[in-house]
Design a protein around this motif. Structure first.
Motif, PDB file in Angstrom:
ATOM      1  N   SER A 121       0.747  -1.273   0.053  1.00  0.00           N
ATOM      2  CA  SER A 121       0.003   0.058  -0.029  1.00  0.00           C
ATOM      3  C   SER A 121       0.866   1.294   0.072  1.00  0.00           C
ATOM      4  CB  SER A 121      -0.925   0.250   1.263  1.00  0.00           C
ATOM      5  OG  SER A 121      -1.742  -1.065   1.181  1.00  0.00           O
ATOM      6  N   PHE A 128       1.741   1.931  -3.516  1.00  0.00           N
ATOM      7  CA  PHE A 128       0.563   1.871  -4.329  1.00  0.00           C
ATOM      8  C   PHE A 128      -0.282   3.436  -3.918  1.00  0.00           C
ATOM      9  CE2 PHE A 128      -4.353   1.174  -4.167  1.00  0.00           C
ATOM     10  CZ  PHE A 128      -4.379   0.590  -5.416  1.00  0.00           C
ATOM     11  N   TYR A 174      -2.167   1.565 -12.911  1.00  0.00           N
ATOM     12  CA  TYR A 174      -1.154   1.803 -12.298  1.00  0.00           C
ATOM     13  C   TYR A 174      -0.116   1.168 -13.260  1.00  0.00           C
ATOM     14  CZ  TYR A 174      -2.968   3.859  -8.063  1.00  0.00           C
ATOM     15  OH  TYR A 174      -3.689   4.475  -7.216  1.00  0.00           O
ATOM     16  N   GLU A 193      -8.281  -4.195  -2.243  1.00  0.00           N
ATOM     17  CA  GLU A 193      -7.185  -3.468  -3.056  1.00  0.00           C
ATOM     18  C   GLU A 193      -8.101  -2.515  -4.017  1.00  0.00           C
ATOM     19  OE1 GLU A 193      -9.234  -6.843  -5.237  1.00  0.00           O
ATOM     20  OE2 GLU A 193      -8.176  -6.651  -3.483  1.00  0.00           O
ATOM     21  N   THR A 195       1.734  -4.461 -10.271  1.00  0.00           N
ATOM     22  CA  THR A 195       1.536  -3.286  -9.465  1.00  0.00           C
ATOM     23  C   THR A 195       2.732  -2.557  -8.879  1.00  0.00           C
ATOM     24  OG1 THR A 195      -0.946  -3.333  -9.513  1.00  0.00           O
ATOM     25  CG2 THR A 195       0.001  -1.540  -8.166  1.00  0.00           C
ATOM     26  N   SER A 196       3.223  -3.615  -7.824  1.00  0.00           N
ATOM     27  CA  SER A 196       4.410  -3.127  -7.205  1.00  0.00           C
ATOM     28  C   SER A 196       5.599  -3.025  -8.121  1.00  0.00           C
ATOM     29  CB  SER A 196       4.876  -4.377  -6.051  1.00  0.00           C
ATOM     30  OG  SER A 196       3.923  -4.214  -5.185  1.00  0.00           O
TER      31      SER A 196
END
Length: 512
Positions: A102, A105, A121, A254, A423-424
């Motif tokens: 997070s 993110f 993203y 998420e 995403t990471s």
């Protein structure tokens, strides 16, 4: 007329203000195309209602995690799969991984200006091709999850009605009625869904906390201890499987970024809602796993979770609180599942809506209801597709739990974890290009550790995918389907780049 597609672009917010002030006939329902930008890409935040605050979004996404369902059905699986008494520790580890995720993110949130959540993203960090590939992959993932939960919901409702003295209804009828009700709520203003989800979430949380407190007040089965949180539990049984199944209980949190265009102040609301959702869900699960394990006893918990997993929580409610609460738990399980599918109906709707406004899917999906200020047409499409798939499932005779729920939820779980890992990676790539945009902790260390943790979860899921979906044949078919979703997105990207290069070039919008 019931549906009237406006063909011209009215001045910004003209019709919205007329509706609010009562000058537009409310019986003349219209779906308004969103104002187009310079490259023909629609800007979805002009007409949508923007009334969601931090609390409303938290209710939406935490309800999507279905805390009661995760506790009643998921917690025993964590124990039986790991053959360990360390379930509270496993939930704590999953919370830590998601909290680190997070950080990157939410740090990237101000740079992502549309509501496509994960795919937006990924697109911003890894490019349009990967972004569009992941967009179709995400649509398929959440559709499978919605279908799995809708199937399970039908069985839970069927059981509750029968046990409370009602008739023996077919599961599919219960599913269809509840999915139709879900569609009605999702078709309207998103704030209505948030209010319904808020009520349901408060009730199910209060019920589980009541059981927890009952166990604590009575001192549990063998006394209260914090041994289940000891790092020594990591050497017991198959701890990685425990962490993997604990992680599954968080699926749903998420979705905070999906509601970006309906948030009052998205650059502040989305990060706050994300942090609150992760920590609230994680601490609730950890505390509940510890309390309920104390209620059964460390010496008995693995056998109980393995031999009779479905009745553990109900039995604890009857033993430490009241037999009445044990009966009501079945009803509250239905409401928890309903809240869960309502959240994912809204998630799917906003994916379709965003892809419609970007020209990836038909622009009709990017229209807004003139009265509800919501992407109602996209929601209607989700409802129709879901009801058709449920009908097909019933006609071909799939078992709603051992086949539909098991197969589709397993595949969807893999999909969500893959999206989070991508995403990471996207966060890392993006901030390496945008030097000085954040602290090394938020843009490098936290995303790296989160990527390692998520990569480990992906590895565990793939290694145990046959176990998740109930067989190697089902695993092979579902992996092929999931791969086809991603390839379909890549093909969409190639076609869009070839035939509509301006729209393709305009897909990525970053803040300065």
């Amino acid at each position: 007329m019931l549906f009237n597609e406006v063909q011209t672009h009215a001045p910004e917010n003209y019709e919205a203000s007329n509706v609010r002030e009562g000058r537009m006939p409310t019986n003349d329902v219209k779906f308004e195309p969103v104002d187009a930008g310079p490259n023909g890409i629609l800007t979805p935040d002009k007409l949508l209602g923007r009334g969601l605050g931090v609390g409303s979004i938290v209710f939406m996404v935490v309800a999507g995690a279905a805390p009661m369902t995760a506790v009643v059905a998921g917690w025993p699986v964590v124990i039986s799969a790991s053959e360990s008494t360390g379930a509270p520790l496993f939930f704590l580890i999953a919370t830590a991984i998601l909290f680190l995720f997070s950080i990157g993110f939410t740090r990237m949130t101000p740079h992502v200006k549309n509501a496509g959540a994960f795919y937006s993203y990924i697109q911003t960090g890894l490019g349009r091709g990967m972004g569009l590939g992941s967009s179709i992959f995400a649509l398929g993932t959440y559709l499978l999850l919605f279908l799995a939960l809708s199937s399970y919901l039908g069985v839970a409702a069927q059981t509750a009605i029968h046990d409370l003295g009602g008739p023996e209804l077919p599961w599919w009828l219960c599913s269809v009625v509840l999915v139709a009700l879900c569609g009605f709520l999702a078709y309207r203003d998103v704030e209505l869904s948030a209010k319904v989800l808020g009520v349901v979430l408060v009730i199910e949380t209060a019920v589980i906390l009541t059981v927890n407190i009952g166990v604590i007040v009575h001192g549990g089965a063998d006394g209260l201890s914090v041994e289940s949180l000891s790092p020594a539990r990591l050497t017991e049984g198959v701890a990685p499987l425990g962490v993997m199944f604990a992680f599954f209980s968080f699926i749903g949190f998420e979705a905070t970024a999906v509601f970006r265009n309906e948030a009052r102040d998205p650059d502040r609301t989305i990060p706050r809602a994300t942090y609150i959702a992760v920590l609230a869900v994680g601490l609730f699960y950890t505390f509940t796993a510890w309390a309920l394990q104390a209620g059964v006893g460390d010496s008995q918990i693995v056998d109980a979770a393995t031999n009779d997993p479905t009745s553990i929580v109900v039995g604890l409610a009857g033993k430490f609180v009241s037999p009445i609460l044990a009966t009501l738990l079945q009803v509250f399980l239905v409401s928890s599942l309903f809240a869960c599918i309502l959240t994912f109906q809204n998630v799917l709707t906003r994916y379709l809506f965003t892809l419609g406004t970007q020209g990836v899917l038909p622009s009709a999906l990017g229209t807004i209801h003139s009265r509800h200020r919501a992407p109602s047409r996209a929601s209607l499409i989700v409802s129709v597709i879901s009801l058709i798939l449920l009908a097909v499932e019933a006609l071909i005779g799939l078992d709603p739990v051992t086949q539909a729920y098991t197969w589709f939820s397993g595949a969807a779980t893999l999909g969500v974890v893959v999206l989070m890992a991508l995403t990471s990676l996207s966060v890392l790539v993006f901030f390496r290009r945008k030097a000085g945009a954040g602290t090394w902790w938020a843009t490098l260390l936290a995303p790296v550790v989160a990527l390692i943790g998520l990569g480990a979860i992906v590895f565990l899921v793939l290694q145990n995918f046959g176990l998740l979906v109930g067989g190697d044949v089902a695993a092979g078919i579902l992996l092929t389907v999931m791969g086809a979703f991603f390839v379909g997105g890549l093909v969409t990207a190639l076609v869009m780049r070839s035939r509509r290069p301006e729209a393709y070039a305009a897909l990525i919008h970053e803040s300065s």
